[in-house]
Design a protein around this motif. Structure first.
Motif, PDB file in Angstrom:
ATOM      1  N   GLY A  12       0.787  -1.221   0.000  1.00  0.00           N
ATOM      2  CA  GLY A  12       0.000   0.000   0.000  1.00  0.00           C
ATOM      3  C   GLY A  12       0.820   1.272   0.000  1.00  0.00           C
ATOM      4  O   GLY A  12       0.275   2.369  -0.151  1.00  0.00           O
ATOM      5  N   CYS A  13       2.143   1.153   0.161  1.00  0.00           N
ATOM      6  CA  CYS A  13       3.034   2.317   0.120  1.00  0.00           C
ATOM      7  C   CYS A  13       3.512   2.619  -1.294  1.00  0.00           C
ATOM      8  O   CYS A  13       4.207   3.596  -1.516  1.00  0.00           O
ATOM      9  CB  CYS A  13       4.238   2.099   1.033  1.00  0.00           C
ATOM     10  SG  CYS A  13       3.777   2.027   2.770  1.00  0.00           S
ATOM     11  N   ILE A  14       3.148   1.774  -2.246  1.00  0.00           N
ATOM     12  CA  ILE A  14       3.501   1.985  -3.652  1.00  0.00           C
ATOM     13  C   ILE A  14       2.222   2.377  -4.386  1.00  0.00           C
ATOM     14  O   ILE A  14       1.204   1.698  -4.288  1.00  0.00           O
ATOM     15  CB  ILE A  14       4.090   0.704  -4.300  1.00  0.00           C
ATOM     16  CG1 ILE A  14       5.287   0.184  -3.518  1.00  0.00           C
ATOM     17  CG2 ILE A  14       4.418   0.951  -5.766  1.00  0.00           C
ATOM     18  CD1 ILE A  14       6.499   1.070  -3.542  1.00  0.00           C
ATOM     19  N   TRP A  15       2.293   3.492  -5.098  1.00  0.00           N
ATOM     20  CA  TRP A  15       1.147   3.996  -5.846  1.00  0.00           C
ATOM     21  C   TRP A  15       1.507   4.105  -7.323  1.00  0.00           C
ATOM     22  O   TRP A  15       2.638   4.435  -7.667  1.00  0.00           O
ATOM     23  CB  TRP A  15       0.739   5.376  -5.327  1.00  0.00           C
ATOM     24  CG  TRP A  15       0.029   5.310  -4.027  1.00  0.00           C
ATOM     25  CD1 TRP A  15       0.585   5.059  -2.805  1.00  0.00           C
ATOM     26  CD2 TRP A  15      -1.362   5.468  -3.807  1.00  0.00           C
ATOM     27  NE1 TRP A  15      -0.388   5.065  -1.843  1.00  0.00           N
ATOM     28  CE2 TRP A  15      -1.585   5.320  -2.426  1.00  0.00           C
ATOM     29  CE3 TRP A  15      -2.437   5.745  -4.642  1.00  0.00           C
ATOM     30  CZ2 TRP A  15      -2.851   5.429  -1.863  1.00  0.00           C
ATOM     31  CZ3 TRP A  15      -3.700   5.857  -4.084  1.00  0.00           C
ATOM     32  CH2 TRP A  15      -3.892   5.690  -2.715  1.00  0.00           C
ATOM     33  N   TYR A  16       0.520   3.825  -8.170  1.00  0.00           N
ATOM     34  CA  TYR A  16       0.693   3.908  -9.612  1.00  0.00           C
ATOM     35  C   TYR A  16      -0.300   4.919 -10.166  1.00  0.00           C
ATOM     36  O   TYR A  16      -1.450   4.972  -9.723  1.00  0.00           O
ATOM     37  CB  TYR A  16       0.403   2.561 -10.287  1.00  0.00           C
ATOM     38  CG  TYR A  16       1.211   1.412  -9.751  1.00  0.00           C
ATOM     39  CD1 TYR A  16       2.536   1.246 -10.124  1.00  0.00           C
ATOM     40  CD2 TYR A  16       0.645   0.481  -8.880  1.00  0.00           C
ATOM     41  CE1 TYR A  16       3.284   0.182  -9.650  1.00  0.00           C
ATOM     42  CE2 TYR A  16       1.385  -0.580  -8.394  1.00  0.00           C
ATOM     43  CZ  TYR A  16       2.701  -0.726  -8.778  1.00  0.00           C
ATOM     44  OH  TYR A  16       3.435  -1.773  -8.295  1.00  0.00           O
ATOM     45  N   GLY A  17       0.131   5.704 -11.161  1.00  0.00           N
ATOM     46  CA  GLY A  17      -0.761   6.601 -11.875  1.00  0.00           C
ATOM     47  C   GLY A  17      -0.920   6.112 -13.307  1.00  0.00           C
ATOM     48  O   GLY A  17       0.079   5.843 -13.970  1.00  0.00           O
ATOM     49  N   PHE A  18      -2.154   5.969 -13.750  1.00  0.00           N
ATOM     50  CA  PHE A  18      -2.428   5.470 -15.098  1.00  0.00           C
ATOM     51  C   PHE A  18      -3.228   6.481 -15.901  1.00  0.00           C
ATOM     52  O   PHE A  18      -4.017   7.242 -15.351  1.00  0.00           O
ATOM     53  CB  PHE A  18      -3.238   4.165 -15.031  1.00  0.00           C
ATOM     54  CG  PHE A  18      -2.486   3.009 -14.459  1.00  0.00           C
ATOM     55  CD1 PHE A  18      -1.662   2.238 -15.255  1.00  0.00           C
ATOM     56  CD2 PHE A  18      -2.603   2.691 -13.115  1.00  0.00           C
ATOM     57  CE1 PHE A  18      -0.968   1.159 -14.737  1.00  0.00           C
ATOM     58  CE2 PHE A  18      -1.919   1.618 -12.581  1.00  0.00           C
ATOM     59  CZ  PHE A  18      -1.102   0.848 -13.395  1.00  0.00           C
TER      60      PHE A  18
END
Length: 104
Positions: A13-19
Motif C-alpha cells: 500500500g506504500c507503492i502507488w501507480y498513476g495510469f
C-alpha cells in the motif's frame, strides 16, 4: 493520490501507480514523509503540485537524493540510475543491538 488517477499496489500500500488510458504514467513509493517516484516529467510536476497543495512546501530533489536512508543518483541525460548506496554503520548498529549474527 487518487485525485491524480493514483492506485495503490495490491502488494504494498506504500507503492502507488498513476495510469492514463491503461498506460503507467507515474509511480510513487511513500514512507511517512518520504516519497520517491518517477514518470513523465509533466505528470510528476502535477503530482508534486498536488502534494504541495495538500501538505505545504515540499523539499524536492531531482537526480540525486536520499529516500528512506538510501542514496540514489540518476544521470539526468541518460536517465541511468547508479546502484543505491547507504551508510552501513546503521546496519552495524542493528547487528549490535539485536545480536544478529550477520547482515545480508
Amino acid at each position: 493520490l487518487r485525485v491524480l488517477r493514483g492506485v495503490p499496489s495490491s502488494l504494498d500500500g506504500c507503492i502507488w501507480y498513476g495510469f492514463e488510458k491503461g498506460t503507467l504514467i507515474w509511480i510513487l513509493s511513500t514512507h511517512v514523509d518520504d516519497q520517491k517516484g518517477g514518470g513523465r516529467k509533466g505528470e510528476i510536476e502535477k503530482l508534486v503540485e498536488a502534494l504541495s497543495e495538500e501538505f505545504g512546501k515540499l523539499k524536492i530533489e531531482w537526480h540525486h537524493f536520499e529516500h528512506c536512508g538510501i542514496m540514489h543518483k540518476q544521470d539526468p541525460k541518460t536517465k541511468q540510475i547508479e546502484p543505491p548506496s547507504f551508510d552501513i554503520s546503521d546496519s552495524r548498529a542493528l547487528v549490535a543491538r539485536f545480536s544478529i549474527d550477520s547482515v545480508v
